[in-house]
Design an enzyme around this catalytic site. Structure first.
Site, PDB file in Angstrom:
ATOM      1  N   TYR A 153       0.837  -1.205   0.000  1.00 24.03           N
ATOM      2  CA  TYR A 153       0.000   0.000   0.000  1.00 24.03           C
ATOM      3  C   TYR A 153       0.869   1.252   0.000  1.00 24.03           C
ATOM      4  CZ  TYR A 153      -3.308   3.537   1.643  1.00 24.03           C
ATOM      5  OH  TYR A 153      -4.061   4.678   1.776  1.00 24.03           O
ATOM      6  N   LYS A 157       1.327   4.369  -2.819  1.00 23.54           N
ATOM      7  CA  LYS A 157       1.126   5.777  -2.503  1.00 23.54           C
ATOM      8  C   LYS A 157       2.391   6.601  -2.731  1.00 23.54           C
ATOM      9  CE  LYS A 157      -3.187   5.324  -1.615  1.00 23.54           C
ATOM     10  NZ  LYS A 157      -4.197   5.913  -2.511  1.00 23.54           N
TER      11      LYS A 157
END
Length: 263
Positions: A153, A157
Site C-alpha cells: 500500500y 502511494k
C-alpha cells in the site's frame, strides 16, 4: 456568467470521494461520479441535484476491470466540459507482505497505481491543450513511511506522490494544476474493507476535515497538501534536503567510500 467546469471523481460513492462531490456541488460544479456501488452513487447524485441544482452523471465502474476503465478514460478524453479529475479510488489490505496473496497484491497495485495513472493520462493531453484544468491525486502519508509496515500500500502511494510531482513539473507550465493530497488515517470504509479494525488506531481524522483542508491546498495551488502535517516547514526542509541530494548524485565519479581494490 461562465459555467463552472465539471469535476469527475472516482471512488465517489462514500468516504473522501463522496465528500469531494458534496463540496464541489456546493461550489456550483457539475459532476461525474464513478464507483462500483451504483445504489450509493444514484442516492448521492439525487441528493446533490436536489440540494445544489447541479448536473450529476453516474458512471458505475470497477477500475480494476479493463472494460470499465476504458469507459471512464473515454469520458475523460472526449467530454470537454470535464476540467477537474479527482483521482480518489483506492484500497488497502491487512497483513504483512508474506501473508498477502500474489493476486491480492496485484489487485491493489492495479487500482492504486495503474487505474490512477491511466485516468491521468486520459485527461492530461486535453487539459494541456486547453491550457487549464486540474488533476488531484489522493495519496497517503504512508507513502513516506515504510516504517508503518503497509509495504505494498505504501509503495503504491509513494508512486502517487512521485507521479504527481513529476506531472506538476511537466504540466504547470502548460496551465494545468496537479495536486497530491497525503492524508493520514481518515475515518472511511477503507479500513473495514481492508480487514483492519479502525478502533485500533490511536488518532484518526474525520473525512470532512480532511477534504476541507485538501481544498484549502487546492485553492492555494499547492503541489503537495498534507492535511495532518502541523509544521509545513518540515516538508519544505525535506524537499530542500532532497534537492541537495540530487546535486550530489549527478556525478560521473564513484563516491570515495566505494572505491577500493577489486579482488
Amino acid at each position: 456568467m461562465t459555467t463552472p467546469t465539471t469535476v469527475l471523481i472516482t471512488g465517489a460513492s462514500t468516504g473522501i470521494g463522496a465528500v469531494y462531490a458534496k463540496r464541489f456541488a456546493q461550489r456550483g460544479h457539475n459532476l461525474v461520479l464513478v464507483a462500483r456501488d451504483n445504489t450509493r452513487l444514484q442516492a448521492l447524485a439525487t441528493a446533490l441535484r436536489n440540494e445544489h441544482s447541479v448536473n450529476v452523471d453516474v458512471l458505475q465502474a470497477d477500475l480494476t476491470q479493463t472494460g470499465d476503465l476504458h469507459t471512464v478514460e473515454a469520458r475523460l478524453r472526449d467530454d470537454a466540459s470535464i476540467g477537474i479529475l479527482i483521482n480518489n479510488a483506492g484500497a488497502a489490505q491487512s497483513g504483512s507482505f508474506i501473508e498477502q496473496t500474489t493476486d491480492s497484491v496485484a489487485h491493489l497495485v492495479s487500482l492504486n497505481t495503474t487505474a490512477l495513472v491511466r485516468l491521468a493520462s486520459a485527461i492530461a493531453p486535453r487539459l494541456a491543450h486547453a491550457g487549464d484544468g486540474a488533476i488531484v491525486n489522493i495519496g497517503s502519508v504512508v507513502g513516506l513511511a515504510p516504517e508503518f509496515g503497509m509495504t505494498v500500500y505504501g509503495a503504491t502511494k509513494a508512486f502517487v506522490l512521485f507521479l504527481s510531482q513529476g506531472l506538476s513539473l511537466e504540466l504547470s507550465p502548460k496551465g494545468v494544476y496537479v495536486q497530491a493530497v497525503l492524508p493520514a488515517a481518515t475515518r472511511t470504509e477503507i479500513w473495514d474493507r481492508a480487514g483492519i479494525d479502525i478502533n485500533t488506531l490511536s488518532e484518526i481524522m474525520e473525512v470532512g476535515d480532511l477534504v476541507d483542508a485538501a481544498l484549502v491546498g487546492f485553492d492555494r495551488r499547492e503541489p503537495v497538501t498534507i492535511p495532518p502535517l502541523q509544521d509545513g516547514a518540515q516538508w519544505d526542509a525535506l524537499q530542500a534536503a532532497r534537492q541537495g541530494l540530487l546535486a550530489q548524485i549527478k556525478q560521473s565519479t564513484v563516491a570515495e567510500r566505494y572505491r577500493g581494490f577489486i579482488r
